[in-house]
Design an enzyme around this catalytic site. Sequence first.
Site, PDB file in Angstrom:
ATOM      1  CG  HIS A   4      65.084  32.532  34.540  1.00  0.00           C
ATOM      2  ND1 HIS A   4      64.672  33.096  35.724  1.00  0.00           N
ATOM      3  CD2 HIS A   4      64.241  33.001  33.595  1.00  0.00           C
ATOM      4  CE1 HIS A   4      63.606  33.843  35.497  1.00  0.00           C
ATOM      5  NE2 HIS A   4      63.325  33.797  34.208  1.00  0.00           N
ATOM      6  CB  CYS A  45      74.245  40.808  22.197  1.00  0.00           C
ATOM      7  SG  CYS A  45      73.600  39.387  21.300  1.00  0.00           S
TER       8      CYS A  45
END
Length: 493
Positions: A69, A447
């Site tokens: 994260h 990506c």
Amino acid sequence: AKANPMGKGLGASPGAACGKIVFTAEDAKEWASRGEKVVLVRLETSPEDIEGMKAAQGILTVRGGMTSHAAVVARGMGKCCVSGCGAINMDEANKQFTLAGKTYHEGDWMSLDGSTGNIYDGAMPTVDANVGGDFGRIMAWADKFRRLKVRTNADTPADAARARSLGAQGIGLCRTEHMFFEADRIAAVREMILADTKEQREKALAKILPMQQGDFEAMYKALEGKPMTVRYLDPPLHEFVPHVDMKEEIDELAKNLGITSEEVIHKINALHESNPMMGHRGCRLAVTYPEIAEMQTRAVLQAAIDVTRECGYNIVPEIMIPLVGSKKELAFVKSIVDETAKKVFEEQGMTLEYHVGTMIEIPRAAVTADEIAEEAEFFSFGTNDLTQMTFGFSRDDAGKFLGAYYDNKIFESDPFARLDTDGVGKLVQMAAKLGRQTRPNLKLGICGEHGGDPSSVMFCHKVGLNYVSCSPFRVPIARLAAAHAAILEKMGK
Ligand code: PEP
Ligand code: MG
């Protein structure tokens, strides 16, 4: 100046930071509002920390890898981050930690290098990044040679504008779950996740739709007609559901859902997953709750129509379905998109060309890419998850053991940072070939975080991808690497 680092973590997001140590997002915000420069030190980060991360000069975490994260969010923000410094002995309760035999307290100065992962004692001077002058000239030369297009991963209008200024040719990945990290928004997302009935869920979705549509409008405007790939919701649940001891958040959720706090806690416990990265996320969410994909389709298409009407750009929305493993799964979600599109076009009295594609980030999708290309109009390789699932290394936990792999010369580099061309890359190459067999004009991009790593970008050129997409501050590096690859090819190397 030469300085000796006192410790080292992973260089998770480039840049340099120097500030006073704080231990909570609230403190980061409060200290920054007084004009203090702070470095936020956490065991790991979660969506509650976003405001604090924004306020800090840099972020240091004890746990986590290159795609955890803190790393992913910091890169999106263009904020320096060092993650996974397991040598830190954290004592959150007393707001202190020890590293290299020294105890650091709240308010002590420290500096971070987000490229090398080095951590320094005390304050080191930093300068702001700038892409003008000689640097700009070299970039312009690079652009003349490269074949690969370079897009960026951006989730907010501000990121989109900054990425354009760094030379990005569009957005290759807008992670829509990242548009909901702010306090007032995350409440609505939690309401959606915890809803029991379709009615409850639709009530939460009705709150989310205008926010989402407004952001897309602002992003389409910032892009001035350049393309944007919108990735549908892919929230690993553990990053979004509050911890059961977060009383304030739990009480608010209870109020919004019209149930007791105990019931909310019960629901949260029931949602617990042993392995959330392989849990109820990605297109699995749209399969169980089609209304989520419906809402997102409305938001994308209505925003595109409004901005086309207002600004006259030729916007061709690219809708990307994540975590697909089979053709039928994609076909199911795509049919929701297409049906909703039909309704929106009728309501608006206007149609737009749009494309539906998928991420290739599950090994099965790569292996069956010829079938998946029957439904997908484009592929974007999600090499973060593809690396996780090909190696079977958890993105959140790999940092704990990869060190031993380098020490024992099993690995030379972190496969989450530099693409493992022999294994994961082979899947990419195979999927590209299979996909184009079915659909010769299939657009191919990447990506995952590897899209900003020079050697991985060169690999993407070699296997014939059309574009790479990386976080905003890595766009110049990707432009340069893409030019290198094209020049080497010309030289026959
Ligand atoms: C990926 O998996 O490579 C990706 C780009 O998606 P995310 O990091 O959001 O899972
Ligand atoms: Mg992914």
